[in-house]
Each structure stands twice: as structure tokens, then as C-alpha cells.
Design a protein around this motif. Structure first.
Motif, PDB file in Angstrom:
ATOM      1  N   PRO A 176       0.830  -1.206   0.000  1.00  0.00           N
ATOM      2  CA  PRO A 176       0.000   0.000   0.000  1.00  0.00           C
ATOM      3  C   PRO A 176       0.868   1.261   0.000  1.00  0.00           C
ATOM      4  CG  PRO A 176      -0.690  -1.542   1.710  1.00  0.00           C
ATOM      5  CD  PRO A 176       0.631  -2.010   1.217  1.00  0.00           C
ATOM      6  N   VAL A 177       0.574   2.190  -0.879  1.00  0.00           N
ATOM      7  CA  VAL A 177       1.326   3.446  -0.996  1.00  0.00           C
ATOM      8  C   VAL A 177       0.364   4.608  -0.796  1.00  0.00           C
ATOM      9  CG1 VAL A 177       2.686   4.917  -2.530  1.00  0.00           C
ATOM     10  CG2 VAL A 177       3.000   2.438  -2.581  1.00  0.00           C
ATOM     11  N   LEU A 178       0.692   5.494   0.130  1.00  0.00           N
ATOM     12  CA  LEU A 178      -0.126   6.683   0.337  1.00  0.00           C
ATOM     13  C   LEU A 178      -0.024   7.584  -0.889  1.00  0.00           C
ATOM     14  CD1 LEU A 178      -1.873   8.518   2.108  1.00  0.00           C
ATOM     15  CD2 LEU A 178       0.248   9.432   3.096  1.00  0.00           C
ATOM     16  N   ALA A 179      -1.144   7.774  -1.561  1.00  0.00           N
ATOM     17  CA  ALA A 179      -1.189   8.583  -2.783  1.00  0.00           C
ATOM     18  C   ALA A 179      -2.029   9.826  -2.503  1.00  0.00           C
ATOM     19  CB  ALA A 179      -1.779   7.781  -3.929  1.00  0.00           C
ATOM     20  N   PRO A 180      -1.415  11.002  -2.505  1.00  0.00           N
ATOM     21  CA  PRO A 180      -2.153  12.228  -2.177  1.00  0.00           C
ATOM     22  C   PRO A 180      -3.043  12.680  -3.324  1.00  0.00           C
ATOM     23  CG  PRO A 180       0.095  12.777  -2.765  1.00  0.00           C
ATOM     24  CD  PRO A 180       0.001  11.276  -2.813  1.00  0.00           C
ATOM     25  N   GLY A 181      -4.309  12.858  -3.046  1.00  0.00           N
ATOM     26  CA  GLY A 181      -5.261  13.216  -4.095  1.00  0.00           C
ATOM     27  C   GLY A 181      -5.492  14.715  -4.208  1.00  0.00           C
ATOM     28  N   PRO A 182      -6.394  15.057  -5.107  1.00  0.00           N
ATOM     29  CA  PRO A 182      -7.126  14.134  -5.969  1.00  0.00           C
ATOM     30  C   PRO A 182      -6.244  13.574  -7.080  1.00  0.00           C
ATOM     31  CG  PRO A 182      -7.677  16.386  -6.526  1.00  0.00           C
ATOM     32  CD  PRO A 182      -6.808  16.461  -5.310  1.00  0.00           C
ATOM     33  N   ARG A 183      -6.609  12.408  -7.576  1.00  0.00           N
ATOM     34  CA  ARG A 183      -5.758  11.766  -8.584  1.00  0.00           C
ATOM     35  C   ARG A 183      -5.720  12.549  -9.885  1.00  0.00           C
ATOM     36  NH1 ARG A 183      -7.499   5.925  -9.584  1.00  0.00           N
ATOM     37  NH2 ARG A 183      -8.081   5.979  -7.389  1.00  0.00           N
ATOM     38  N   ASP A 184      -6.737  13.392 -10.140  1.00  0.00           N
ATOM     39  CA  ASP A 184      -6.724  14.202 -11.363  1.00  0.00           C
ATOM     40  C   ASP A 184      -6.123  15.588 -11.123  1.00  0.00           C
ATOM     41  OD1 ASP A 184      -8.737  15.287  -9.842  1.00  0.00           O
ATOM     42  OD2 ASP A 184     -10.255  15.284 -11.414  1.00  0.00           O
ATOM     43  N   LEU A 225       1.208  10.444 -12.984  1.00  0.00           N
ATOM     44  CA  LEU A 225       2.598  10.371 -12.549  1.00  0.00           C
ATOM     45  C   LEU A 225       2.845   9.114 -11.721  1.00  0.00           C
ATOM     46  CD1 LEU A 225       5.427  11.742 -12.182  1.00  0.00           C
ATOM     47  CD2 LEU A 225       4.502  12.755 -10.090  1.00  0.00           C
ATOM     48  N   LEU A 226       1.990   8.874 -10.723  1.00  0.00           N
ATOM     49  CA  LEU A 226       2.206   7.719  -9.853  1.00  0.00           C
ATOM     50  C   LEU A 226       1.917   6.410 -10.572  1.00  0.00           C
ATOM     51  CD1 LEU A 226       0.974   8.948  -6.352  1.00  0.00           C
ATOM     52  CD2 LEU A 226       3.182   9.233  -7.499  1.00  0.00           C
ATOM     53  N   GLN A 227       0.924   6.398 -11.451  1.00  0.00           N
ATOM     54  CA  GLN A 227       0.662   5.180 -12.208  1.00  0.00           C
ATOM     55  C   GLN A 227       1.822   4.869 -13.139  1.00  0.00           C
ATOM     56  OE1 GLN A 227      -2.122   3.263 -11.482  1.00  0.00           O
ATOM     57  NE2 GLN A 227      -0.801   1.802 -12.575  1.00  0.00           N
ATOM     58  N   ALA A 237       2.671  -2.404  -6.166  1.00  0.00           N
ATOM     59  CA  ALA A 237       2.191  -1.340  -5.275  1.00  0.00           C
ATOM     60  C   ALA A 237       0.710  -1.063  -5.504  1.00  0.00           C
ATOM     61  CB  ALA A 237       3.007  -0.071  -5.494  1.00  0.00           C
ATOM     62  N   GLU A 238       0.021  -0.791  -4.391  1.00  0.00           N
ATOM     63  CA  GLU A 238      -1.383  -0.395  -4.431  1.00  0.00           C
ATOM     64  C   GLU A 238      -1.472   1.075  -4.056  1.00  0.00           C
ATOM     65  OE1 GLU A 238      -5.475  -0.991  -1.837  1.00  0.00           O
ATOM     66  OE2 GLU A 238      -3.615  -2.016  -1.261  1.00  0.00           O
ATOM     67  N   LEU A 239      -1.885   1.911  -4.993  1.00  0.00           N
ATOM     68  CA  LEU A 239      -2.014   3.340  -4.725  1.00  0.00           C
ATOM     69  C   LEU A 239      -3.276   3.579  -3.908  1.00  0.00           C
ATOM     70  CD1 LEU A 239      -1.040   4.814  -8.219  1.00  0.00           C
ATOM     71  CD2 LEU A 239       0.423   4.486  -6.203  1.00  0.00           C
ATOM     72  N   CYS A 240      -3.100   4.040  -2.671  1.00  0.00           N
ATOM     73  CA  CYS A 240      -4.217   4.304  -1.765  1.00  0.00           C
ATOM     74  C   CYS A 240      -4.462   5.809  -1.742  1.00  0.00           C
ATOM     75  CB  CYS A 240      -3.902   3.789  -0.363  1.00  0.00           C
ATOM     76  SG  CYS A 240      -3.592   2.004  -0.310  1.00  0.00           S
ATOM     77  N   ALA A 325       2.855   4.567   7.317  1.00  0.00           N
ATOM     78  CA  ALA A 325       2.041   3.462   7.824  1.00  0.00           C
ATOM     79  C   ALA A 325       0.944   3.969   8.756  1.00  0.00           C
ATOM     80  CB  ALA A 325       2.926   2.445   8.542  1.00  0.00           C
ATOM     81  N   LYS A 326       1.258   4.951   9.577  1.00  0.00           N
ATOM     82  CA  LYS A 326       0.267   5.511  10.496  1.00  0.00           C
ATOM     83  C   LYS A 326      -0.868   6.176   9.730  1.00  0.00           C
ATOM     84  CE  LYS A 326       3.333   6.356  14.448  1.00  0.00           C
ATOM     85  NZ  LYS A 326       3.968   7.408  15.286  1.00  0.00           N
ATOM     86  N   VAL A 327      -0.528   6.927   8.697  1.00  0.00           N
ATOM     87  CA  VAL A 327      -1.561   7.604   7.918  1.00  0.00           C
ATOM     88  C   VAL A 327      -2.426   6.585   7.188  1.00  0.00           C
ATOM     89  CG1 VAL A 327      -2.012   9.260   6.088  1.00  0.00           C
ATOM     90  CG2 VAL A 327      -0.105   9.635   7.652  1.00  0.00           C
ATOM     91  N   LEU A 328      -1.803   5.561   6.611  1.00  0.00           N
ATOM     92  CA  LEU A 328      -2.568   4.534   5.916  1.00  0.00           C
ATOM     93  C   LEU A 328      -3.510   3.811   6.870  1.00  0.00           C
ATOM     94  CD1 LEU A 328       0.170   3.034   3.564  1.00  0.00           C
ATOM     95  CD2 LEU A 328      -1.890   4.242   2.845  1.00  0.00           C
TER      96      LEU A 328
END
Length: 347
Positions: A176-184, A225-227, A237-240, A325-328
Motif C-alpha cells: 500500500p502506498v499513500l497517494a495524495p489526491g485528488p488523482r486528477d 505520474l504515480l501510475q 504497489a497499491e495506490l491508496c 504506515a500511520k496515515v494509511l
């Protein structure tokens, strides 16, 4: 073309030197000799911060010089004065940080500049140093002989700040990877190779004055970018995706904690990712796809063992594993192995 690159062995300077060599130019690099110059370049050694450190530049002449200096403006001033009359044009790689904060959305080269900069100053803060470097170039070469390249966020192979390398290494670890949104979220950046190609073309075409050098607004998105990082690394990796409010509430600093990312709608986003680059586009700026920048950076990073070079005058970037990890866990409601709640996912 006979080109002098002040620096020429790290990141932007190296990319410029390599691009010029690729065009068949005669390239000389001037630096302290801590890193090997690109193959085919002539090396002159000297230290711009030391007494007599410019001695190696006392003779010779060039069609143009490219200067990427980021510290005390007086070093640019002394070098420009020494080269005046022996080089045709002076290109100084500056920064969009020279604009007064906050920079309004859609601002271009006519936006207000920081106050208090001076060509003969010592090093104070980045924005003043870069503006002072511009003033130093203008002092010796004038508006007609100076090219001020105000770069935005710079990514690509040889990056020594660590932004894209951090994302690539983090995603390569998988999970799991913390991905800051929004994705667009729309992003602006410039691949160092696109900067170099535009700069060299501008020198050939006798372009002068200030130019903002960054991709058009929305050239890519945070999601793309992250994809692209996931695809390039072949990671599981799973973008969360997390809402901006959740990221900020966790105490994560935009831009540094999660590199490149800043939340939408604020002064920082307007200043960093909403610049008007119509002047650069009209003079030949072409920006490659984000996938190419990411893939080539990963190839370079993997080739050097995964540990990127890092400038010691810049703070480290990227979130630590424990903090992430804490944020996830919080986003998942404290349940290990689950995905973030729909309301916090940015989906």
C-alpha cells in the motif's frame, strides 16, 4: 557552437552539456572536478567561491555560456564580468521562485519579482539568490545578451533533489502506498532534457530575456505520474488515494513530505502548478510525455544502484515508512490490510 557550461557534471548542467555534445557543439565545462564531465567535454577546474578560483577562465572565448549557480549572486557577477567580451551570450538558469509570493494563477514573466535582491550579495535565501544571479547576468551582458531561464519543478535522469527518485523507490518497494489526491490534480514540471533542448535552441536563435520554463498547465496529473511509476518499476504497489484534507490533517508537509504534491486551491498550488508558459511554447518548447520521464529516470536510478545523488544544500524529501504506515492505518479506520474508506480515497 562553442559552449561553456559552468558546472556541467550534475543534473541540469550535465544534461545541457550532454545535449550540446549531441548537437556536435564544442563543449567546455568549468567546475571543481568532484564529478567526471560528460565524455567529449573539455574540463577546466576552478572554485567560484575561492580566491583566484576563476583563473582557469582567464583565457579563451565562447559563443555562449550556461550558468546554473544557485548560491551567492556575487559568484555569477564575478564570472559574468570576467567573460564579458569573450562570450556572445549569457544564459542563466534561474527559477520561478524569483516571483513575489504569492504568484497569482496564470502569471507569466511580467509578474512582480521579489524585492531586496542584489547582484553583489552573498547567499541569503533561494529566491533572492536566483534573482541576484539574474541581475548579475544583466549587469554584464544587458537585456540583449542575457537569457534568463526561470525553471519550474525539474524532473528527469540525474535528479539530485530526490523528488521523482523517492516516488520510484517507494513504489518499487510495493504494498500500500499513500497517494495524495485528488488523482486528477493537474501538475506542471519540466524534464531537464526538454529544458536543455529549449535552452540550446534559444541560444542558436538569439532569444533573450526571461522565460518561464515548465510544461503547460495540466501536462500530467498526480494520478498519471504515480501510475507511470507503478508501470515503470513493475511493482505490485497499491495506490491508496487520500483526500488532501486527510493528508494535511496528518501533518504531512506538501511538496516535501510527499514530493511534487501540493493541495489544490491554495496559493502554493497556484504558484507552482498554474504558470503561463505561452512565451516558451511560442519559441519552441516541447515537453515529452510523463511516461518517458518516469521510465528514463527509473532506468537511470536502477543503473546506479537505486541511491540517487543528493545536494547537501537542500533538505531531504519524502515521508518515512513509519509515518506513512500511520496515515494509511488511519485512512483504513485502523484495520490492517483494508483499503482507505471511500470518503477519504479521492475516487
Amino acid at each position: 557552437m562553442r559552449l561553456l557550461v559552468l558546472g556541467g557534471t550534475e543534473f541540469v548542467g550535465r544534461v545541457v552539456a550532454e545535449a550540446a555534445l549531441g548537437r556536435g557543439w564544442e563543449v567546455t565545462v568549468f567546475n571543481r572536478g568532484r564529478h567526471e564531465p560528460p565524455a567529449g567535454a573539455r574540463l577546466l577546474r576552478g572554485d567560484r567561491t575561492a580566491q583566484g578560483g576563476l583563473a582557469a577562465l582567464a583565457g579563451g572565448d565562447w559563443d555562449a555560456v550556461v550558468d546554473t549557480w544557485s548560491a551567492a549572486p556575487r559568484a555569477v557577477r564575478e564570472t559574468a564580468r570576467l567573460l564579458r567580451g569573450r562570450t556572445g551570450r549569457y544564459a542563466y538558469v534561474s527559477s520561478r521562485s524569483v516571483y513575489a509570493w504569492p504568484c497569482p494563477p496564470g502569471a507569466g514573466e511580467d509578474a512582480p519579482l521579489v524585492e531586496g535582491a542584489a547582484a553583489d550579495a552573498g547567499s541569503t535565501e533561494y529566491a533572492l539568490d536566483k534573482r541576484g544571479g539574474e541581475l548579475a547576468a544583466l549587469e554584464s551582458f544587458g537585456a540583449e545578451g542575457s537569457l534568463l531561464v526561470r525553471a519550474g519543478l525539474i524532473l528527469g535522469p540525474y535528479e539530485n533533489i530526490g523528488r521523482l527518485p523517492w516516488w520510484l523507490n517507494r513504489i518499487a518497494r510495493g504494498g500500500p502506498v499513500l497517494a495524495p489526491g485528488p488523482r486528477d490534480l493537474p501538475l506542471q514540471y519540466i524534464d531537464a532534457r526538454d529544458l536543455a533542448n529549449w535552452l540550446l535552441g534559444a541560444l542558436e536563435g538569439a532569444v533573450n530575456g526571461p522565460y518561464d520554463l515548465v510544461s503547460p498547465p495540466g501536462h500530467t496529473t498526480m494520478g498519471a505520474l504515480l501510475q507511470a511509476c507503478v508501470a515503470a518499476t513493475g511493482s505490485d504497489a497499491e495506490l491508496c488515494w487520500a483526500e488532501p484534507e486527510s493528508v494535511l490533517a496528518a501533518g504531512i508537509e506538501p511538496w516535501t513530505g510527499l514530493p511534487v504534491w501540493v493541495p489544490p486551491g491554495g496559493e502554493m498550488f497556484d504558484s507552482v502548478h498554474r504558470a503561463d508558459v505561452s512565451r516558451a511554447l511560442a519559441t519552441g518548447l516541447v515537453c515529452r510525455p510523463v511516461t518517458e520521464t518516469v521510465e528514463d529516470t527509473w532506468r537511470w536510478l536502477a543503473g546506479i544502484g537505486g541511491v540517487p545523488p543528493r545536494r547537501t544544500d537542500r533538505p531531504a524529501v519524502g515521508l518515512g515508512q513509519e509515518a506513512e504506515a500511520k496515515v494509511l492505518a488511519a485512512l483504513r479506520g485502523g484495520v490492517p490490510g483494508t483499503t482507505p474508506r471511500e470518503g477519504a480515497s479521492g475516487q
